[in-house]
Motif scaffolding. Structure first.
Motif, PDB file in Angstrom:
ATOM      1  N   ALA A  46     -17.337 -12.670  17.819  1.00 33.08           N
ATOM      2  CA  ALA A  46     -18.516 -12.840  16.965  1.00 33.08           C
ATOM      3  C   ALA A  46     -18.099 -13.248  15.553  1.00 33.08           C
ATOM      4  CB  ALA A  46     -19.329 -11.552  16.943  1.00 33.08           C
ATOM      5  N   ALA A  47     -16.883 -12.860  15.171  1.00 33.06           N
ATOM      6  CA  ALA A  47     -16.427 -13.131  13.802  1.00 33.06           C
ATOM      7  C   ALA A  47     -15.816 -14.524  13.634  1.00 33.06           C
ATOM      8  CB  ALA A  47     -15.399 -12.074  13.396  1.00 33.06           C
ATOM      9  N   THR A  48     -15.627 -15.249  14.758  1.00 19.90           N
ATOM     10  CA  THR A  48     -14.949 -16.560  14.656  1.00 19.90           C
ATOM     11  C   THR A  48     -15.898 -17.597  14.041  1.00 19.90           C
ATOM     12  OG1 THR A  48     -13.744 -16.021  16.668  1.00 19.90           O
ATOM     13  CG2 THR A  48     -13.734 -18.344  15.968  1.00 19.90           C
ATOM     14  N   PRO A  49     -15.507 -18.195  12.927  1.00 21.10           N
ATOM     15  CA  PRO A  49     -16.372 -19.244  12.363  1.00 21.10           C
ATOM     16  C   PRO A  49     -16.263 -20.527  13.182  1.00 21.10           C
ATOM     17  CG  PRO A  49     -14.379 -19.018  11.042  1.00 21.10           C
ATOM     18  CD  PRO A  49     -14.262 -18.002  12.145  1.00 21.10           C
ATOM     19  N   ALA A  50     -17.324 -21.315  13.189  1.00 21.47           N
ATOM     20  CA  ALA A  50     -17.261 -22.609  13.870  1.00 21.47           C
ATOM     21  C   ALA A  50     -16.440 -23.559  13.009  1.00 21.47           C
ATOM     22  CB  ALA A  50     -18.661 -23.163  14.066  1.00 21.47           C
ATOM     23  N   PRO A  51     -15.579 -24.362  13.617  1.00 25.93           N
ATOM     24  CA  PRO A  51     -14.840 -25.350  12.830  1.00 25.93           C
ATOM     25  C   PRO A  51     -15.787 -26.462  12.368  1.00 25.93           C
ATOM     26  CG  PRO A  51     -14.416 -25.664  15.163  1.00 25.93           C
ATOM     27  CD  PRO A  51     -15.286 -24.437  15.058  1.00 25.93           C
ATOM     28  N   ALA A  52     -15.367 -27.212  11.371  1.00 26.39           N
ATOM     29  CA  ALA A  52     -16.170 -28.354  10.910  1.00 26.39           C
ATOM     30  C   ALA A  52     -16.421 -29.277  12.092  1.00 26.39           C
ATOM     31  CB  ALA A  52     -15.411 -29.101   9.818  1.00 26.39           C
ATOM     32  N   GLY A  53     -17.635 -29.746  12.229  1.00 32.04           N
ATOM     33  CA  GLY A  53     -17.955 -30.677  13.315  1.00 32.04           C
ATOM     34  C   GLY A  53     -18.157 -29.985  14.647  1.00 32.04           C
ATOM     35  N   GLY A  54     -18.270 -28.656  14.633  1.00 32.14           N
ATOM     36  CA  GLY A  54     -18.460 -27.950  15.901  1.00 32.14           C
ATOM     37  C   GLY A  54     -19.444 -26.804  15.754  1.00 32.14           C
ATOM     38  N   GLU A  55     -19.857 -26.255  16.902  1.00 27.01           N
ATOM     39  CA  GLU A  55     -20.777 -25.122  16.876  1.00 27.01           C
ATOM     40  C   GLU A  55     -20.390 -24.125  17.954  1.00 27.01           C
ATOM     41  OE1 GLU A  55     -24.857 -26.162  17.709  1.00 27.01           O
ATOM     42  OE2 GLU A  55     -25.476 -24.046  17.753  1.00 27.01           O
ATOM     43  N   VAL A  56     -20.367 -22.842  17.557  1.00 26.94           N
ATOM     44  CA  VAL A  56     -20.204 -21.763  18.525  1.00 26.94           C
ATOM     45  C   VAL A  56     -21.606 -21.205  18.763  1.00 26.94           C
ATOM     46  CG1 VAL A  56     -19.139 -19.506  18.965  1.00 26.94           C
ATOM     47  CG2 VAL A  56     -17.882 -21.249  17.628  1.00 26.94           C
ATOM     48  N   VAL A  57     -22.158 -21.469  19.942  1.00 24.06           N
ATOM     49  CA  VAL A  57     -23.526 -20.997  20.206  1.00 24.06           C
ATOM     50  C   VAL A  57     -23.489 -19.478  20.369  1.00 24.06           C
ATOM     51  CG1 VAL A  57     -25.499 -21.159  21.786  1.00 24.06           C
ATOM     52  CG2 VAL A  57     -24.147 -23.204  21.259  1.00 24.06           C
ATOM     53  N   ARG A  58     -24.436 -18.785  19.699  1.00 19.44           N
ATOM     54  CA  ARG A  58     -24.427 -17.314  19.693  1.00 19.44           C
ATOM     55  C   ARG A  58     -25.757 -16.766  20.193  1.00 19.44           C
ATOM     56  NH1 ARG A  58     -19.906 -16.429  16.075  1.00 19.44           N
ATOM     57  NH2 ARG A  58     -19.491 -18.422  15.062  1.00 19.44           N
ATOM     58  N   ASP A  59     -25.695 -15.531  20.737  1.00 19.63           N
ATOM     59  CA  ASP A  59     -26.935 -14.895  21.184  1.00 19.63           C
ATOM     60  C   ASP A  59     -27.583 -14.144  20.014  1.00 19.63           C
ATOM     61  OD1 ASP A  59     -25.566 -12.505  20.825  1.00 19.63           O
ATOM     62  OD2 ASP A  59     -25.190 -12.198  22.965  1.00 19.63           O
ATOM     63  N   ALA A  60     -28.665 -13.391  20.321  1.00 20.64           N
ATOM     64  CA  ALA A  60     -29.432 -12.730  19.270  1.00 20.64           C
ATOM     65  C   ALA A  60     -28.574 -11.744  18.479  1.00 20.64           C
ATOM     66  CB  ALA A  60     -30.634 -12.015  19.885  1.00 20.64           C
ATOM     67  N   ARG A  61     -27.527 -11.209  19.134  1.00 21.04           N
ATOM     68  CA  ARG A  61     -26.676 -10.235  18.431  1.00 21.04           C
ATOM     69  C   ARG A  61     -25.501 -10.916  17.707  1.00 21.04           C
ATOM     70  NH1 ARG A  61     -24.254  -7.008  22.433  1.00 21.04           N
ATOM     71  NH2 ARG A  61     -24.675  -8.764  23.786  1.00 21.04           N
ATOM     72  N   GLY A  62     -25.466 -12.229  17.782  1.00 17.49           N
ATOM     73  CA  GLY A  62     -24.385 -12.944  17.102  1.00 17.49           C
ATOM     74  C   GLY A  62     -23.133 -13.116  17.942  1.00 17.49           C
ATOM     75  N   GLU A  63     -23.187 -12.674  19.223  1.00 17.07           N
ATOM     76  CA  GLU A  63     -22.017 -12.820  20.102  1.00 17.07           C
ATOM     77  C   GLU A  63     -21.985 -14.244  20.676  1.00 17.07           C
ATOM     78  OE1 GLU A  63     -19.659 -10.656  20.842  1.00 17.07           O
ATOM     79  OE2 GLU A  63     -20.517  -8.954  19.731  1.00 17.07           O
ATOM     80  N   PRO A  64     -20.790 -14.841  20.834  1.00 15.41           N
ATOM     81  CA  PRO A  64     -20.726 -16.180  21.445  1.00 15.41           C
ATOM     82  C   PRO A  64     -21.268 -16.141  22.873  1.00 15.41           C
ATOM     83  CG  PRO A  64     -18.567 -15.503  20.598  1.00 15.41           C
ATOM     84  CD  PRO A  64     -19.466 -14.310  20.476  1.00 15.41           C
ATOM     85  N   THR A  65     -22.103 -17.123  23.228  1.00 14.63           N
ATOM     86  CA  THR A  65     -22.649 -17.180  24.598  1.00 14.63           C
ATOM     87  C   THR A  65     -21.656 -17.809  25.572  1.00 14.63           C
ATOM     88  OG1 THR A  65     -23.544 -19.420  24.387  1.00 14.63           O
ATOM     89  CG2 THR A  65     -24.971 -17.587  23.647  1.00 14.63           C
ATOM     90  N   GLY A  66     -20.601 -18.417  25.026  1.00 14.30           N
ATOM     91  CA  GLY A  66     -19.643 -19.135  25.871  1.00 14.30           C
ATOM     92  C   GLY A  66     -19.777 -20.640  25.716  1.00 14.30           C
ATOM     93  N   ILE A  67     -20.916 -21.089  25.159  1.00 16.72           N
ATOM     94  CA  ILE A  67     -21.085 -22.534  24.940  1.00 16.72           C
ATOM     95  C   ILE A  67     -20.450 -22.912  23.597  1.00 16.72           C
ATOM     96  CG2 ILE A  67     -22.769 -24.351  24.393  1.00 16.72           C
ATOM     97  CD1 ILE A  67     -22.741 -23.888  27.304  1.00 16.72           C
ATOM     98  N   LEU A  68     -19.554 -23.885  23.678  1.00 17.12           N
ATOM     99  CA  LEU A  68     -18.883 -24.390  22.474  1.00 17.12           C
ATOM    100  C   LEU A  68     -19.187 -25.877  22.385  1.00 17.12           C
ATOM    101  CD1 LEU A  68     -15.475 -22.634  23.143  1.00 17.12           C
ATOM    102  CD2 LEU A  68     -17.259 -21.868  21.564  1.00 17.12           C
ATOM    103  N   LYS A  69     -19.647 -26.290  21.197  1.00 14.80           N
ATOM    104  CA  LYS A  69     -20.037 -27.691  21.058  1.00 14.80           C
ATOM    105  C   LYS A  69     -19.027 -28.479  20.223  1.00 14.80           C
ATOM    106  CE  LYS A  69     -24.986 -26.976  21.689  1.00 14.80           C
ATOM    107  NZ  LYS A  69     -26.332 -27.207  21.150  1.00 14.80           N
ATOM    108  N   ASP A  70     -18.823 -29.710  20.623  1.00 13.07           N
ATOM    109  CA  ASP A  70     -17.943 -30.663  19.932  1.00 13.07           C
ATOM    110  C   ASP A  70     -16.651 -30.021  19.434  1.00 13.07           C
ATOM    111  OD1 ASP A  70     -19.283 -33.198  20.271  1.00 13.07           O
ATOM    112  OD2 ASP A  70     -20.932 -32.270  19.178  1.00 13.07           O
ATOM    113  N   ALA A  71     -16.382 -30.057  18.123  1.00 14.13           N
ATOM    114  CA  ALA A  71     -15.071 -29.598  17.636  1.00 14.13           C
ATOM    115  C   ALA A  71     -14.784 -28.143  18.013  1.00 14.13           C
ATOM    116  CB  ALA A  71     -14.984 -29.778  16.125  1.00 14.13           C
ATOM    117  N   ALA A  72     -15.823 -27.351  18.272  1.00 14.38           N
ATOM    118  CA  ALA A  72     -15.587 -25.952  18.642  1.00 14.38           C
ATOM    119  C   ALA A  72     -14.942 -25.817  20.019  1.00 14.38           C
ATOM    120  CB  ALA A  72     -16.898 -25.171  18.597  1.00 14.38           C
ATOM    121  N   MET A  73     -15.043 -26.858  20.835  1.00 12.15           N
ATOM    122  CA  MET A  73     -14.373 -26.810  22.146  1.00 12.15           C
ATOM    123  C   MET A  73     -12.868 -26.623  21.975  1.00 12.15           C
ATOM    124  SD  MET A  73     -16.391 -29.551  24.562  1.00 12.15           S
ATOM    125  CE  MET A  73     -16.234 -30.993  23.515  1.00 12.15           C
ATOM    126  N   GLY A  74     -12.370 -27.136  20.838  1.00 13.34           N
ATOM    127  CA  GLY A  74     -10.938 -27.029  20.568  1.00 13.34           C
ATOM    128  C   GLY A  74     -10.456 -25.596  20.428  1.00 13.34           C
TER     129      GLY A  74
END
Ligand SMILES: [Zn+2]
Length: 569
Positions: A198-226
């Protein structure tokens, strides 16, 4: 290698007629031409298209060992028959030389076949079930990779989450890309290994999709896939062997008997060699490692070329520019749909002196160039470099190749011919790009885009391939593309830039003898000629009488490599 043909030479000494036939093709082809007229295999009742101008058609072929020993009428070939000869009556089917794909990425293709493909997972439940099945079959320590999923077809088109798959995957890390490669799903095991919380910031050009509690849902977009992809371990040896075997089966089923592998890793070449030594390779492989790694290995004394008759080296792959799709192909004039943008030269072209000196060195060492160039200016620059190398190092049979040779300034087509540059082309890309390329480059430049007809008319040699897995491996799909130029969206059934169509014979030639020439093996394979390797394909239908629109439906019924049947439908 020059395949040993010791026994064949004895035969040649005995028979002047045979000598004439066998010497028609420079090098020697095959190993086991026994002096007595004894064929191991006869293919008869065939419409043979030989790719050999001295005898374009035949009815039957006799094979001894891995070698073609007779080609001609059924009666002539029958003289080679013994009680032990296997006879395949192909009932009038067309037989051609095995396809030689002049440009593939073998292990990428094999890995893609081996990875999980969820394109047709129709529901979220099926998606989860198939991932669970794969996880259960995955050796401990390996990841479940692949993806190609699309949630848009599901009843509730919601992005999947790690909780959907955690219970069926347990400790096995999973990382699966969406079909568009702009996002991926990781399970909890994968996120844990990557340290994504939950504490991991998304890198520039990417998104860490989070649930209502702020936990990552497992979906990582663009640069966050890295965040996850960078910790995926290199494939295990077991996985690489599996991928190679999948690729071999796929190639055999499509009649591909030789391939030219662009930019393979050194450990993959070792794997090919190992399998070849055990007699387990059902395709002949020519490798063209990257020029940059070749130069680095040479500098440190680490060059270890394969030397067997099945896996060969002698070529290096380099890049001059990028691709049309990503507007990085390098042009003289700006992109029509991106004013001010000309594309980009590849790193290794900057500075150009670096490229020139690496090419000079590789050429002196007898290496053949396979240089990727797509934009017209990149192609022109490569032609310049080839001319400079030839002028500096003197004449030799260097057969330089431009890979893709996609957009060519009209004045450069003749330069290909004059410099002896082979155009190593992938017709399928033309019917794929043809859907949108004209918007990007405009109508004038489109006229000499994928200019197969102009190349042939100017006397340029074509070597045809696919770029698999970027495009499908099926050679008949490539023949269809070269002959029809009908775009994949069905919008140009009469062909995109129809003036650049080529004939079935020309396409097959580029896929057999032309591709063999591009790897210096036209004296050994690529045509149905006495003394050549018995690499043969039986087609379901005759491509010379089939309507062009159905060429891609022709399938391979039998594939023979070195006289051995490696695939039967
Ligand atoms: Zn490629």
């Amino acid at each position: 290698m020059r395949a040993t043909c010791a026994v064949a030479r004895k035969v040649i000494a005995m028979s002047p007629l045979f000598a004439a036939l066998a010497s028609a093709g420079a090098g020697g082809g095959c190993r086991s031409l026994e002096p007595p007229r004894r064929a191991d295999l006869i293919i008869t009742n065939a419409g043979v298209w030989t790719a050999d101008p001295s005898q374009p058609k035949a009815e039957a072929i006799a094979v001894a060992g891995d070698c073609i020993v007779a080609v001609g009428t059924a009666a002539i070939v029958d003289a080679w028959r013994t009680p032990d000869t296997r006879v395949i009556d192909v009932r009038g089917r067309t037989v051609i030389p095995g396809f030689n794909d002049a440009h593939i990425h073998l292990m990428d293709g094999g890995r893609q076949l081996d990875d999980l493909d969820l394109k047709d997972a129709a529901t979220a439940e099926e998606f989860a079930r198939r991932i669970g099945e794969r996880a259960a079959a995955t050796p401990k320590g390996e990841w479940v990779l692949g993806g190609n999923w699309d949630e848009q077809g599901w009843t509730a088109p919601l992005l999947p989450t790690r909780s959907l798959i955690d219970k069926v995957t347990g400790d096995t890390p999973v990382f699966l890309g969406r079909y568009d490669l702009h996002m991926a799903l990781a399970n909890t095991a994968a996120l844990r290994l990557a340290g994504v919380t939950a504490a991991t910031p998304a890198p520039a050009g990417g998104e860490v999709v989070r649930d209502a509690r702020g936990e990552p849902t497992g979906i990582l977009k663009d640069a966050a896939m890295g965040l996850v992809s960078r910790i995926i371990p290199a494939p295990t040896r077991e996985r690489r062997v599996r991928a190679l075997k999948r690729a071999l089966d796929h190639m055999a089923s499509l009649g591909v008997t030789s391939v030219q592998d662009m930019g393979p890793a050194a450990e993959d070449v070792e794997l090919y060699d190992e399998l070849a030594a055990k007699g387990g390779l059902t395709v002949r492989i020519r490798v063209a490692p990257l020029l940059t790694s070749w130069a680095a290995a040479r500098a440190t004394g680490g060059l270890k070329p394969p030397s067997g008759p099945v896996v060969r080296s002698g070529a290096v792959k380099a890049f001059a520019d990028g691709s049309l799709g990503s507007t990085t192909a390098f042009f003289f004039a700006p992109y029509t749909d991106a004013p001010g943008q000309f594309g980009l030269l590849a790193d290794e072209m900057q500075p150009i002196d670096g490229m020139r000196s690496r090419l000079m060195e590789a050429d002196k060492a007898g290496q053949q160039f396979c240089i990727h160039a797509i934009g017209d200016r990149a192609n022109a620059m490569v032609l310049d470099l080839v001319g400079e190398v030839a002028a500096a190092n003197g004449a030799r049979d260097r057969r330089p190749r431009i890979e893709h040779a996609q957009h060519i300034a009209p004045s450069d087509i003749g330069r290909f011919a004059r410099l002896g540059v082979i155009a190593s082309v992938q017709p399928y890309h033309a019917i794929d790009d043809g859907r949108w390329a004209e918007k990007r480059i405009g109508p004038e430049r489109a006229k000499t885009t994928y200019p197969f007809r102009s190349f042939l008319d100017a006397g340029v040699r074509l070597a045809i391939g696919t770029d698999w897995p970027v495009a499908p491996l099926s050679p008949m799909a490539g023949v269809y593309a070269a002959v029809t130029r009908a775009t994949l969206d069905g919008k140009r059934p009469d062909g995109w830039i129809p003036e650049q169509k080529i004939s079935v014979a020309e396409a097959l030639q580029g896929y057999t003898l032309g591709a063999a020439y591009a790897e210096y093996t036209e004296g050994e394979k690529g045509s149905v000629t006495v003394g050549r390797l018995a690499d043969l394909v039986v087609l379901s239908d005759d491509p010379f009488v089939a309507p062009p629109s159905s060429l891609r439906d022709i399938i391979v019924e039998t594939t023979i490599v070195g006289g051995k049947v490696v695939y039967e439908k």
